[in-house]
Design a protein around this motif. Sequence first.
Motif, mmCIF file in Angstrom:
data_model
loop_
_atom_site.group_PDB
_atom_site.id
_atom_site.type_symbol
_atom_site.label_atom_id
_atom_site.label_comp_id
_atom_site.label_asym_id
_atom_site.label_seq_id
_atom_site.Cartn_x
_atom_site.Cartn_y
_atom_site.Cartn_z
ATOM 1 N N ASP A 122 0.817 -1.208 0.000
ATOM 2 C CA ASP A 122 0.000 0.000 0.000
ATOM 3 C C ASP A 122 0.854 1.263 0.000
ATOM 4 O O ASP A 122 0.667 2.187 0.783
ATOM 5 C CB ASP A 122 -0.958 0.029 1.201
ATOM 6 C CG ASP A 122 -2.140 0.983 0.970
ATOM 7 O OD1 ASP A 122 -2.250 1.502 -0.166
ATOM 8 O OD2 ASP A 122 -2.908 1.205 1.908
ATOM 9 N N ILE A 123 1.842 1.249 -0.910
ATOM 10 C CA ILE A 123 2.676 2.434 -1.119
ATOM 11 C C ILE A 123 2.549 2.835 -2.588
ATOM 12 O O ILE A 123 2.136 2.039 -3.432
ATOM 13 C CB ILE A 123 4.148 2.173 -0.760
ATOM 14 C CG1 ILE A 123 4.699 0.935 -1.503
ATOM 15 C CG2 ILE A 123 4.301 1.960 0.734
ATOM 16 C CD1 ILE A 123 5.383 1.226 -2.778
ATOM 17 N N ALA A 124 2.865 4.089 -2.880
ATOM 18 C CA ALA A 124 2.876 4.572 -4.268
ATOM 19 C C ALA A 124 4.184 5.288 -4.507
ATOM 20 O O ALA A 124 4.628 6.082 -3.679
ATOM 21 C CB ALA A 124 1.699 5.504 -4.519
ATOM 22 N N MET A 125 4.808 5.007 -5.645
ATOM 23 C CA MET A 125 6.147 5.522 -5.919
ATOM 24 C C MET A 125 6.146 6.418 -7.141
ATOM 25 O O MET A 125 5.525 6.092 -8.157
ATOM 26 C CB MET A 125 7.116 4.354 -6.104
ATOM 27 C CG MET A 125 8.585 4.730 -6.013
ATOM 28 S SD MET A 125 9.599 3.255 -5.731
ATOM 29 C CE MET A 125 11.239 3.969 -5.599
ATOM 30 N N VAL A 126 6.843 7.548 -7.034
ATOM 31 C CA VAL A 126 7.035 8.461 -8.170
ATOM 32 C C VAL A 126 8.522 8.459 -8.494
ATOM 33 O O VAL A 126 9.349 8.789 -7.649
ATOM 34 C CB VAL A 126 6.565 9.889 -7.833
ATOM 35 C CG1 VAL A 126 6.789 10.815 -9.021
ATOM 36 C CG2 VAL A 126 5.092 9.888 -7.439
ATOM 37 N N PHE A 127 8.836 8.079 -9.743
ATOM 38 C CA PHE A 127 10.233 7.887 -10.127
ATOM 39 C C PHE A 127 10.832 9.142 -10.752
ATOM 40 O O PHE A 127 10.143 10.106 -11.083
ATOM 41 C CB PHE A 127 10.347 6.719 -11.115
ATOM 42 C CG PHE A 127 9.950 5.387 -10.548
ATOM 43 C CD1 PHE A 127 10.864 4.618 -9.848
ATOM 44 C CD2 PHE A 127 8.656 4.911 -10.699
ATOM 45 C CE1 PHE A 127 10.502 3.383 -9.322
ATOM 46 C CE2 PHE A 127 8.284 3.687 -10.173
ATOM 47 C CZ PHE A 127 9.216 2.910 -9.484
ATOM 48 N N GLN A 128 12.161 9.074 -10.944
ATOM 49 C CA GLN A 128 12.888 10.162 -11.599
ATOM 50 C C GLN A 128 12.384 10.350 -13.023
ATOM 51 O O GLN A 128 12.165 11.466 -13.473
ATOM 52 C CB GLN A 128 14.385 9.830 -11.599
ATOM 53 C CG GLN A 128 15.260 10.886 -12.236
ATOM 54 C CD GLN A 128 16.737 10.522 -12.131
ATOM 55 O OE1 GLN A 128 17.116 9.613 -11.399
ATOM 56 N NE2 GLN A 128 17.564 11.229 -12.851
ATOM 57 N N ARG A 158 3.429 16.155 -12.837
ATOM 58 C CA ARG A 158 2.178 16.230 -12.086
ATOM 59 C C ARG A 158 1.301 15.022 -12.407
ATOM 60 O O ARG A 158 0.614 14.501 -11.523
ATOM 61 C CB ARG A 158 1.431 17.528 -12.398
ATOM 62 C CG ARG A 158 2.095 18.758 -11.859
ATOM 63 C CD ARG A 158 1.109 19.855 -11.490
ATOM 64 N NE ARG A 158 0.237 20.254 -12.582
ATOM 65 C CZ ARG A 158 0.527 21.197 -13.475
ATOM 66 N NH1 ARG A 158 1.695 21.810 -13.427
ATOM 67 N NH2 ARG A 158 -0.334 21.520 -14.412
ATOM 68 N N VAL A 159 1.318 14.576 -13.654
ATOM 69 C CA VAL A 159 0.553 13.378 -14.017
ATOM 70 C C VAL A 159 1.127 12.159 -13.289
ATOM 71 O O VAL A 159 0.375 11.317 -12.778
ATOM 72 C CB VAL A 159 0.551 13.155 -15.542
ATOM 73 C CG1 VAL A 159 -0.153 11.836 -15.887
ATOM 74 C CG2 VAL A 159 -0.130 14.314 -16.256
ATOM 75 N N ALA A 160 2.465 12.057 -13.249
ATOM 76 C CA ALA A 160 3.091 10.940 -12.534
ATOM 77 C C ALA A 160 2.702 10.957 -11.053
ATOM 78 O O ALA A 160 2.438 9.911 -10.452
ATOM 79 C CB ALA A 160 4.608 11.009 -12.693
ATOM 80 N N MET A 161 2.657 12.146 -10.473
ATOM 81 C CA MET A 161 2.219 12.272 -9.082
ATOM 82 C C MET A 161 0.745 11.895 -8.942
ATOM 83 O O MET A 161 0.350 11.218 -7.993
ATOM 84 C CB MET A 161 2.448 13.703 -8.596
ATOM 85 C CG MET A 161 3.910 14.067 -8.419
ATOM 86 S SD MET A 161 4.184 15.865 -8.287
ATOM 87 C CE MET A 161 3.124 16.256 -6.908
ATOM 88 N N GLY A 162 -0.073 12.325 -9.905
ATOM 89 C CA GLY A 162 -1.494 12.008 -9.863
ATOM 90 C C GLY A 162 -1.758 10.520 -9.957
ATOM 91 O O GLY A 162 -2.649 9.985 -9.284
ATOM 92 N N ARG A 163 -0.976 9.835 -10.779
ATOM 93 C CA ARG A 163 -1.134 8.383 -10.912
ATOM 94 C C ARG A 163 -0.875 7.684 -9.582
ATOM 95 O O ARG A 163 -1.514 6.675 -9.258
ATOM 96 C CB ARG A 163 -0.167 7.869 -11.989
ATOM 97 C CG ARG A 163 -0.323 6.402 -12.316
ATOM 98 C CD ARG A 163 0.578 6.015 -13.455
ATOM 99 N NE ARG A 163 1.955 6.397 -13.213
ATOM 100 C CZ ARG A 163 2.911 6.336 -14.130
ATOM 101 N NH1 ARG A 163 2.625 5.943 -15.355
ATOM 102 N NH2 ARG A 163 4.145 6.687 -13.834
ATOM 103 N N ALA A 164 0.070 8.234 -8.800
ATOM 104 C CA ALA A 164 0.310 7.674 -7.467
ATOM 105 C C ALA A 164 -0.822 8.031 -6.508
ATOM 106 O O ALA A 164 -1.228 7.221 -5.671
ATOM 107 C CB ALA A 164 1.647 8.185 -6.924
ATOM 108 N N MET A 165 -1.359 9.246 -6.649
ATOM 109 C CA MET A 165 -2.368 9.726 -5.700
ATOM 110 C C MET A 165 -3.712 9.034 -5.826
ATOM 111 O O MET A 165 -4.449 8.924 -4.845
ATOM 112 C CB MET A 165 -2.568 11.228 -5.882
ATOM 113 C CG MET A 165 -1.423 12.074 -5.380
ATOM 114 S SD MET A 165 -1.680 13.821 -5.788
ATOM 115 C CE MET A 165 -3.226 14.149 -4.898
ATOM 116 N N VAL A 166 -4.069 8.578 -7.031
ATOM 117 C CA VAL A 166 -5.394 7.972 -7.195
ATOM 118 C C VAL A 166 -5.546 6.728 -6.326
ATOM 119 O O VAL A 166 -6.665 6.320 -6.009
ATOM 120 C CB VAL A 166 -5.691 7.612 -8.675
ATOM 121 C CG1 VAL A 166 -5.775 8.863 -9.524
ATOM 122 C CG2 VAL A 166 -4.661 6.638 -9.234
#
Length: 363
Positions: free
Chosen positions: A76-82, A141-149
């Motif tokens: 239950d973690i979400a990761m945003v990569f470089q 921001r899209v990469a962050m949003g994909r993690a946030m959903v």
Amino acid sequence: MASLHIRDVRKNYGSVACLKSINIDVDDGEFLVLLGPSGCGKSTLLNAIAGLEPVSEGEIIIDGTIVNDIESARRDIAMVFQSYALYPTMTVRKNLTFGMRVRGASKREQQAAVQRVASILQLDQLLDRKPSQLSGGQRQRVAMGRAMVREPKIFLFDEPLSNLDAKLRTDMRAEIKKLHQRVATTTVYVTHDQIEAMTLATKIVVMKGGEVQQIGTPEDVYDRPNNLFIARFIGSPAMNCMKGMLRSRPSGVVFVGGPDKAHPLEISLGQLSPAQERYIGREMTLGVRPEWFALSAGDAGFTATVDVVEPTGADNFVLVAAYGEPIMTRFAPGVGKVGEVVKLTVNPGKVLIFDAVTEERVS
């Protein structure tokens, strides 16, 4: 949201120890930054938290559960990569909902998640565009949003801004800070950029050679670094670290140093403290941030000659030479002219003393 506890974690690659007995506690809702130079182990530690790297020893505990043997997808973690890692043939909307579709979420759940995240990240007008039609900041921001959903317990960021130009990095730092203030999700963020660490973190972990050097607030690691490595690594320009010794005078304690032994640099440090008393006559290193110096209007202070002036708009970084010792100072715009002779004092309540042998801070 959840707490994160790392207990005696070690990671070995054969005979090479990459992580050495790491112990970190992250409270619910904190923004923890793992900071250090390349190769210090911070990304390895992040991957271990994510379940992408097994640990050799120790425990990783998320929300009270030891997750060492739990696969990444179930932590239950979400990761945003470089790298943004967006699907180029999908629209922003489909990129956001792809993971939800794979997990079997209903269309209503997907739509609600997209609306919520798009509103927070200001993606409403971009949902039908493809990644090639977006700027670097919009893609991030899209990469962050994909993690946030997913509404995860913990966000993990692996140097997400390193591919952006200077202005975008500044803009995205603000976006990430606003995001954390809104959703208050526990966050672990990896960077080698001290500006990112200082501006984003509620707690910083400074790492070197696979070991934790210091854990504290941004103010802690800046004002009271544990050792010379941190003192030199944190801050831009870096802390002035001058070798010498302390001498006791009727007026108080004086630092005596500089390369010219016949004409040494002397800096008054005020009244003697118990920690300083142990270093009277002993080799030590004096640490002074550039902004801890002040111009003296009278006879107090030591004489220095201005060598270089670096105007930045908000400040002037002024490099002076004092009895052969180069010292970086920080003053208001317009202060300092090359060749000018000035008198400087230091704030005795701010200066730091480091042991010459161990390089640990002693006061």
